[in-house]
Design a protein around this motif. Structure first.
Motif, PDB file in Angstrom:
ATOM      1  N   VAL A  75       0.845  -1.194   0.000  1.00 33.16           N
ATOM      2  CA  VAL A  75       0.000   0.000   0.000  1.00 33.16           C
ATOM      3  C   VAL A  75       0.881   1.245   0.000  1.00 33.16           C
ATOM      4  CG1 VAL A  75      -1.822   1.279   1.190  1.00 33.16           C
ATOM      5  CG2 VAL A  75      -1.769  -1.230   1.325  1.00 33.16           C
ATOM      6  N   MET A  76       0.523   2.207  -0.862  1.00 36.14           N
ATOM      7  CA  MET A  76       1.149   3.527  -0.865  1.00 36.14           C
ATOM      8  C   MET A  76       0.054   4.550  -0.607  1.00 36.14           C
ATOM      9  SD  MET A  76       3.168   5.498  -3.960  1.00 36.14           S
ATOM     10  CE  MET A  76       3.792   7.183  -3.765  1.00 36.14           C
ATOM     11  N   HIS A  77       0.109   5.193   0.548  1.00 33.64           N
ATOM     12  CA  HIS A  77      -0.917   6.176   0.913  1.00 33.64           C
ATOM     13  C   HIS A  77      -0.355   7.574   0.683  1.00 33.64           C
ATOM     14  CE1 HIS A  77      -4.177   8.213   2.702  1.00 33.64           C
ATOM     15  NE2 HIS A  77      -3.749   8.238   3.951  1.00 33.64           N
ATOM     16  N   SER A  78      -0.731   8.145  -0.457  1.00 33.14           N
ATOM     17  CA  SER A  78      -0.227   9.459  -0.855  1.00 33.14           C
ATOM     18  C   SER A  78      -1.295  10.540  -0.792  1.00 33.14           C
ATOM     19  CB  SER A  78       0.340   9.379  -2.277  1.00 33.14           C
ATOM     20  OG  SER A  78       0.820  10.610  -2.729  1.00 33.14           O
ATOM     21  N   ALA A  79      -2.564  10.145  -0.689  1.00 33.03           N
ATOM     22  CA  ALA A  79      -3.650  11.126  -0.659  1.00 33.03           C
ATOM     23  C   ALA A  79      -3.579  11.979   0.597  1.00 33.03           C
ATOM     24  CB  ALA A  79      -4.997  10.419  -0.729  1.00 33.03           C
ATOM     25  N   ALA A  80      -3.941  13.232   0.467  1.00 33.67           N
ATOM     26  CA  ALA A  80      -3.965  14.137   1.620  1.00 33.67           C
ATOM     27  C   ALA A  80      -5.107  15.123   1.461  1.00 33.67           C
ATOM     28  CB  ALA A  80      -2.645  14.885   1.753  1.00 33.67           C
ATOM     29  N   HIS A  81      -5.790  15.371   2.570  1.00 39.96           N
ATOM     30  CA  HIS A  81      -6.814  16.419   2.591  1.00 39.96           C
ATOM     31  C   HIS A  81      -6.117  17.725   2.947  1.00 39.96           C
ATOM     32  CE1 HIS A  81     -10.652  18.409   3.306  1.00 39.96           C
ATOM     33  NE2 HIS A  81     -10.153  18.858   4.444  1.00 39.96           N
ATOM     34  N   ARG A  82      -5.949  18.600   1.969  1.00 43.61           N
ATOM     35  CA  ARG A  82      -5.209  19.854   2.183  1.00 43.61           C
ATOM     36  C   ARG A  82      -6.052  20.891   2.909  1.00 43.61           C
ATOM     37  NH1 ARG A  82      -0.531  20.285  -0.677  1.00 43.61           N
ATOM     38  NH2 ARG A  82      -0.646  22.555  -0.700  1.00 43.61           N
ATOM     39  N   GLY A  83      -7.364  20.793   2.773  1.00 42.53           N
ATOM     40  CA  GLY A  83      -8.238  21.699   3.504  1.00 42.53           C
ATOM     41  C   GLY A  83      -8.162  23.122   2.999  1.00 42.53           C
ATOM     42  N   ASP A  84      -8.767  24.006   3.779  1.00 40.52           N
ATOM     43  CA  ASP A  84      -8.807  25.419   3.406  1.00 40.52           C
ATOM     44  C   ASP A  84      -7.768  26.240   4.150  1.00 40.52           C
ATOM     45  OD1 ASP A  84      -9.830  25.408   5.958  1.00 40.52           O
ATOM     46  OD2 ASP A  84     -11.839  26.068   5.393  1.00 40.52           O
ATOM     47  N   GLY A  85      -6.939  25.570   4.958  1.00 38.92           N
ATOM     48  CA  GLY A  85      -5.908  26.280   5.699  1.00 38.92           C
ATOM     49  C   GLY A  85      -6.405  26.976   6.939  1.00 38.92           C
ATOM     50  N   ILE A  86      -7.679  26.777   7.278  1.00 41.79           N
ATOM     51  CA  ILE A  86      -8.263  27.463   8.432  1.00 41.79           C
ATOM     52  C   ILE A  86      -8.723  26.469   9.497  1.00 41.79           C
ATOM     53  CG2 ILE A  86     -10.123  28.988   9.207  1.00 41.79           C
ATOM     54  CD1 ILE A  86     -10.151  30.196   6.398  1.00 41.79           C
ATOM     55  N   ASP A  87      -9.355  25.394   9.074  1.00 40.63           N
ATOM     56  CA  ASP A  87      -9.953  24.435   9.994  1.00 40.63           C
ATOM     57  C   ASP A  87      -8.929  23.360  10.373  1.00 40.63           C
ATOM     58  OD1 ASP A  87     -11.502  22.645  11.405  1.00 40.63           O
ATOM     59  OD2 ASP A  87     -13.248  22.868  10.102  1.00 40.63           O
ATOM     60  N   PHE A  88      -8.196  23.600  11.457  1.00 42.79           N
ATOM     61  CA  PHE A  88      -7.164  22.667  11.897  1.00 42.79           C
ATOM     62  C   PHE A  88      -7.767  21.343  12.343  1.00 42.79           C
ATOM     63  CE2 PHE A  88      -4.922  26.613  11.925  1.00 42.79           C
ATOM     64  CZ  PHE A  88      -3.583  26.302  11.737  1.00 42.79           C
ATOM     65  N   ASP A  89      -8.876  21.383  13.084  1.00 47.12           N
ATOM     66  CA  ASP A  89      -9.495  20.154  13.564  1.00 47.12           C
ATOM     67  C   ASP A  89      -9.887  19.240  12.401  1.00 47.12           C
ATOM     68  OD1 ASP A  89      -9.241  20.524  16.231  1.00 47.12           O
ATOM     69  OD2 ASP A  89     -11.310  21.164  16.607  1.00 47.12           O
ATOM     70  N   ALA A  90     -10.501  19.808  11.377  1.00 44.12           N
ATOM     71  CA  ALA A  90     -10.932  19.004  10.243  1.00 44.12           C
ATOM     72  C   ALA A  90      -9.743  18.390   9.521  1.00 44.12           C
ATOM     73  CB  ALA A  90     -11.757  19.854   9.271  1.00 44.12           C
ATOM     74  N   SER A  91      -8.688  19.171   9.313  1.00 39.84           N
ATOM     75  CA  SER A  91      -7.511  18.652   8.620  1.00 39.84           C
ATOM     76  C   SER A  91      -6.872  17.505   9.382  1.00 39.84           C
ATOM     77  CB  SER A  91      -6.490  19.771   8.405  1.00 39.84           C
ATOM     78  OG  SER A  91      -6.983  20.729   7.492  1.00 39.84           O
ATOM     79  N   VAL A  92      -6.754  17.671  10.700  1.00 39.72           N
ATOM     80  CA  VAL A  92      -6.158  16.621  11.519  1.00 39.72           C
ATOM     81  C   VAL A  92      -7.035  15.378  11.515  1.00 39.72           C
ATOM     82  CG1 VAL A  92      -5.602  15.958  13.892  1.00 39.72           C
ATOM     83  CG2 VAL A  92      -4.799  18.144  12.978  1.00 39.72           C
ATOM     84  N   GLU A  93      -8.331  15.553  11.736  1.00 40.58           N
ATOM     85  CA  GLU A  93      -9.217  14.402  11.842  1.00 40.58           C
ATOM     86  C   GLU A  93      -9.318  13.637  10.528  1.00 40.58           C
ATOM     87  OE1 GLU A  93     -13.682  13.161  13.424  1.00 40.58           O
ATOM     88  OE2 GLU A  93     -13.083  15.273  13.345  1.00 40.58           O
ATOM     89  N   ILE A  94      -9.529  14.352   9.430  1.00 39.60           N
ATOM     90  CA  ILE A  94      -9.705  13.678   8.148  1.00 39.60           C
ATOM     91  C   ILE A  94      -8.460  12.886   7.766  1.00 39.60           C
ATOM     92  CG2 ILE A  94      -9.980  14.068   5.666  1.00 39.60           C
ATOM     93  CD1 ILE A  94     -11.814  16.451   6.438  1.00 39.60           C
ATOM     94  N   ASN A  95      -7.291  13.496   7.900  1.00 41.58           N
ATOM     95  CA  ASN A  95      -6.067  12.826   7.483  1.00 41.58           C
ATOM     96  C   ASN A  95      -5.672  11.700   8.427  1.00 41.58           C
ATOM     97  OD1 ASN A  95      -4.905  14.250   5.010  1.00 41.58           O
ATOM     98  ND2 ASN A  95      -5.386  15.978   6.338  1.00 41.58           N
ATOM     99  N   ALA A  96      -5.746  11.933   9.729  1.00 43.10           N
ATOM    100  CA  ALA A  96      -5.331  10.907  10.680  1.00 43.10           C
ATOM    101  C   ALA A  96      -6.297   9.728  10.695  1.00 43.10           C
ATOM    102  CB  ALA A  96      -5.205  11.514  12.079  1.00 43.10           C
ATOM    103  N   VAL A  97      -7.597  10.018  10.709  1.00 44.80           N
ATOM    104  CA  VAL A  97      -8.589   8.946  10.724  1.00 44.80           C
ATOM    105  C   VAL A  97      -8.559   8.182   9.404  1.00 44.80           C
ATOM    106  CG1 VAL A  97     -11.056   8.426  10.840  1.00 44.80           C
ATOM    107  CG2 VAL A  97     -10.055  10.084  12.416  1.00 44.80           C
ATOM    108  N   GLY A  98      -8.403   8.902   8.303  1.00 45.34           N
ATOM    109  CA  GLY A  98      -8.332   8.234   7.007  1.00 45.34           C
ATOM    110  C   GLY A  98      -7.174   7.252   6.932  1.00 45.34           C
ATOM    111  N   ALA A  99      -6.012   7.659   7.439  1.00 47.76           N
ATOM    112  CA  ALA A  99      -4.850   6.766   7.435  1.00 47.76           C
ATOM    113  C   ALA A  99      -5.102   5.552   8.317  1.00 47.76           C
ATOM    114  CB  ALA A  99      -3.613   7.523   7.894  1.00 47.76           C
TER     115      ALA A  99
END
Length: 315
Positions: A75-99
Motif C-alpha cells: 500500500v502507498m498512501h499518498s492522498a492528503a486532505h489539504r483543507g482550506d488552511g483554516i480548519d485545523f481540527d478538520a484537517s487533523v481528523e480527516i487525514n489521521a482517521v483516514g490513514a
C-alpha cells in the motif's frame, strides 16, 4: 521493480503517485483509490489496466472502504486532505482517521508506505541539512493546517503500525517535480515568472531544498516498501542535491530565454535541504540530477517555449 503483487495506491491522480501507479501497473495488479474529480484521469488510469475505487477521506461518517478487497500486498498512501488552511481540527481528523482506517483495512499487507512531507520539520538555519531526528513543528503561512495534519497523521500511522503489526515506512517527501499534474513547486514558481511576477526570496542567503524527480520516486517506492519495519521506519525522501530555489529558477529562466525576477522578503516559500544519509544507506542514490531533471520537466510542460533555448544551453 516488483512483479506479481496486488498494490493499493491513494492519491494516484496526483503528481507523485500517478507515475508510480502507471509504472507498477505493467507487472502488477494495481488499484487506485480517490475521489476522481478528474474523470479523464480516472479513464486514463483504467486504460492502463489500473482498477479504480471511489474513496473520499473526508467522508468520516462512512469509511468508503466497504466492499473493497483487503488482500493487498503493498500500500502507498499518498492522498492528503489539504483543507482550506483554516480548519485545523478538520484537517487533523480527516487525514489521521483516514490513514488509520486504510491501515486497518489493509492490515494483511506486507508493507505500508505513508507519504509525509518535509513540511513537518521546524525551521532551521538555511545551510542546515535536516535529519530524520531533527525537531518537528513546521509552519507554512500559505497553508497553515498542512504541517499540523501531517505530524498528526504520522502519529496515527506509528500507532496503527504497532497495533496491527504492519511493517510501515514514513517517507518525508522534499520538493518533488516532474511531467505529471502541475509539475511540482519549481514549475508553479516558474509559471509566476512567466507571468512577470517576482519570486519572494530570503533577504540573506538562499532558500535550499533537495528536489527529487518523479523518475527517482518511481523506482524508489518498492525499496521504501522493502525498508518497512515495526515500529515504523522514518526516511527523508529527497534528491541528492541541495539546491537554492533562486538557482533553480535562474536555471529554468535561462533555459526558457527569459529574465528571472526576485524580491527580497521576510515572507517566502520556505523549504529545507535534507540529510539523505539514511535513505542512501537503505535504498541507494538518486539517478536524476537537478539540472537534467528540470530541463526534462520544462520540456514536458512548455515544449514550444523551452526546446530551442534548452538545446542551446545543453550544447
Amino acid at each position: 521493480m516488483i512483479e506479481g503483487k496486488k498494490i493499493l495506491i491513494t492519491g494516484a491522480t496526483g503528481q507523485v503517485a500517478r507515475p508510480v501507479a502507471e509504472a507498477l501497473a505493467k507487472n502488477n495488479e494495481v488499484w487506485c483509490l480517490g475521489r476522481f474529480a478528474d474523470v479523464d484521469a480516472e479513464r486514463e488510469l483504467s486504460d492502463l489496466g489500473v482498477r479504480t475505487w471511489r474513496w473520499d477521506m473526508a467522508g468520516l461518517a462512512e469509511d468508503g472502504l466497504d466492499g473493497l478487497a483487503d488482500d493487498f500486498t503493498h500500500v502507498m498512501h499518498s492522498a492528503a486532505h489539504r483543507g482550506d488552511g483554516i480548519d485545523f481540527d478538520a484537517s487533523v481528523e480527516i487525514n489521521a482517521v483516514g490513514a488509520g482506517r486504510l491501515m486497518t483495512h489493509c492490515r494483511r499487507a506486507e508493507a505500508f508506505l505513508y507519504v509525509s512531507s518535509g513540511a513537518v520539520y521546524a525551521g532551521q538555519s538555511p545551510e542546515h541539512l535536516v535529519r530524520e531526528d531533527d525537531p518537528l513543528g513546521g509552519q507554512m503561512p500559505w497553508l497553515p493546517t498542512y504541517p499540523v495534519s501531517k505530524i498528526a497523521t504520522e502519529g496515527a500511522v506509528r500507532a496503527f503500525a504497532v497495533t496491527l503489526d504492519l511493517p510501515t515506512t514514513i517517507a518525508r517527501l522534499n520538493v518533488a517535480y516532474g511531467p505529471h499534474s502541475h509539475g511540482g513547486m519549481p514549475i508553479l514558481l516558474f509559471r509566476r515568472l512567466l507571468a512577470g511576477e517576482p519570486i519572494e526570496v530570503p533577504p540573506r542567503g538562499q532558500n535550499l531544498c533537495s528536489p527529487i524527480h518523479t523518475d527517482d520516486v518511481v523506482w524508489q517506492v518498492p525499496l521504501l516498501w522493502k525498508a518497512a519495519t515495526v515500529p515504523v521506519q522514518v526516511i527523508n525522501w529527497a534528491g541528492d542535491d541541495a539546491v537554492g530555489i533562486q538557482d533553480m529558477l535562474t536555471y529554468m529562466a535561462e533555459l526558457a530565454g527569459i529574465e528571472p525576477r526576485f524580491a527580497s522578503s521576510e515572507v517566502y516559500r520556505a523549504t529545507h535541504a535534507f540529510d539523505n544519509t539514511r535513505r542512501r544507506a537503505l535504498i541507494g542514490r538518486c539517478e536524476v540530477g537537478w539540472r537534467e531533471g528540470l530541463r526534462r520537466t520544462l520540456r514536458a510542460h512548455f515544449p514550444d517555449l523551452v526546446k530551442e533555448a534548452a538545446d542551446a544551453v545543453q550544447q
